[in-house]
Design a protein around this motif. Structure first.
Motif, PDB file in Angstrom:
ATOM      1  N   GLU A  39       0.715  -1.037   0.116  1.00  0.00           N
ATOM      2  CA  GLU A  39       0.095  -0.004  -0.098  1.00  0.00           C
ATOM      3  C   GLU A  39       0.905   1.203  -0.029  1.00  0.00           C
ATOM      4  OE1 GLU A  39      -2.617  -0.099   3.305  1.00  0.00           O
ATOM      5  OE2 GLU A  39      -3.094  -2.159   2.993  1.00  0.00           O
ATOM      6  N   CYS A  40       2.043   1.011   0.370  1.00  0.00           N
ATOM      7  CA  CYS A  40       2.960   2.323   0.557  1.00  0.00           C
ATOM      8  C   CYS A  40       4.111   2.437  -0.840  1.00  0.00           C
ATOM      9  CB  CYS A  40       3.694   2.409   1.715  1.00  0.00           C
ATOM     10  SG  CYS A  40       2.592   2.391   3.004  1.00  0.00           S
ATOM     11  N   THR A  41       4.359   3.538  -0.898  1.00  0.00           N
ATOM     12  CA  THR A  41       5.622   3.758  -2.023  1.00  0.00           C
ATOM     13  C   THR A  41       6.868   4.339  -1.128  1.00  0.00           C
ATOM     14  OG1 THR A  41       4.925   6.278  -2.113  1.00  0.00           O
ATOM     15  CG2 THR A  41       3.812   4.556  -3.916  1.00  0.00           C
ATOM     16  N   GLU A  42       6.714   4.670  -0.108  1.00  0.00           N
ATOM     17  CA  GLU A  42       7.884   4.961   0.705  1.00  0.00           C
ATOM     18  C   GLU A  42       7.756   4.859   2.191  1.00  0.00           C
ATOM     19  OE1 GLU A  42      10.951   8.772  -0.096  1.00  0.00           O
ATOM     20  OE2 GLU A  42       9.071   9.338   0.387  1.00  0.00           O
ATOM     21  N   PHE A  43       8.678   4.623   2.740  1.00  0.00           N
ATOM     22  CA  PHE A  43       9.060   4.661   4.221  1.00  0.00           C
ATOM     23  C   PHE A  43       9.822   5.703   4.692  1.00  0.00           C
ATOM     24  CE2 PHE A  43       7.790  -0.364   5.250  1.00  0.00           C
ATOM     25  CZ  PHE A  43       6.285   0.066   4.874  1.00  0.00           C
ATOM     26  N   LEU A  44       9.581   6.566   5.597  1.00  0.00           N
ATOM     27  CA  LEU A  44      10.872   7.174   6.140  1.00  0.00           C
ATOM     28  C   LEU A  44      10.683   6.764   7.522  1.00  0.00           C
ATOM     29  CD1 LEU A  44       8.825  10.743   4.990  1.00  0.00           C
ATOM     30  CD2 LEU A  44      10.499   9.383   3.888  1.00  0.00           C
ATOM     31  N   VAL A  45      12.047   6.638   7.897  1.00  0.00           N
ATOM     32  CA  VAL A  45      12.696   5.730   9.062  1.00  0.00           C
ATOM     33  C   VAL A  45      13.656   6.685   9.590  1.00  0.00           C
ATOM     34  CG1 VAL A  45      13.403   3.692  10.008  1.00  0.00           C
ATOM     35  CG2 VAL A  45      11.870   3.824   7.867  1.00  0.00           C
TER      36      VAL A  45
END
Length: 166
Positions: A39-45
């Motif tokens: 469902e996501c295009t990017e994770f910011l961590v």
């Protein structure tokens, strides 16, 4: 009763918040993250490598390692981009080397003065923010879901990203 209705009102604008405790709770958070990869295009961590924190507690890393490695393997195999900020340390540079090999990961090492604020991970994914932390032998986390608060966290991350070294 009003408080109860407000918590479960599907039309409420309040963020949905769930809390997790123990290794089982952390496993639930990573399982949900794995389910949301499509469902996501990017994770910011923001990352303080958990293996560093957990290695100080006898046996904890041995218990948690399979959970974490399963998540990372699934994450690496996905098409989700990840941008990761890690506070500077000798261990962080090792982790950066381990993570940088993937084409859809970019890792920046941040000055420890500015980024030494967590033990665990904070992951911004879509409209959700996942927080995973270790305090001694106490493991806990939360997930909040709210479009506006997630956007606020994304904006803060972007400022931190610019400040973080490469």
């Amino acid at each position: 009763m009003h408080d109860l209705k407000q918590r479960y009102n599907p039309y409420s604008r309040l963020p949905k918040v769930r809390y997790f405790e123990g290794m089982e709770g952390l496993a639930q958070i990573y399982a949900e993250l794995s389910e949301n990869l499509d469902e996501c295009t990017e994770f910011l961590v923001y990352l303080r490598p958990l293996n560093i924190s957990l290695s100080k507690q006898e046996g904890s890393w041995k218990i948690f390692k399979p959970i974490y490695e399963k998540w990372r393997k699934r994450s690496f195999a996905s098409n989700v981009n990840e941008r990761i900020i890690i506070p500077d340390s000798k261990e962080a540079r090792v982790v950066k080397g381990d993570l940088d090999w993937s084409y859809n990961r970019e890792v920046r090492i941040g000055d420890v003065k500015n980024f030494d604020f967590l033990v665990g991970e904070l992951i911004i994914a879509g409209d959700k923010v996942y927080s995973i932390a270790v305090d001694g032998d106490y493991y806990f986390g939360y997930v909040f879901e709210n479009k506006h608060l997630a956007q606020l966290q994304r904006s803060i991350f972007e400022i931190a990203w610019v400040q973080a070294g490469i």
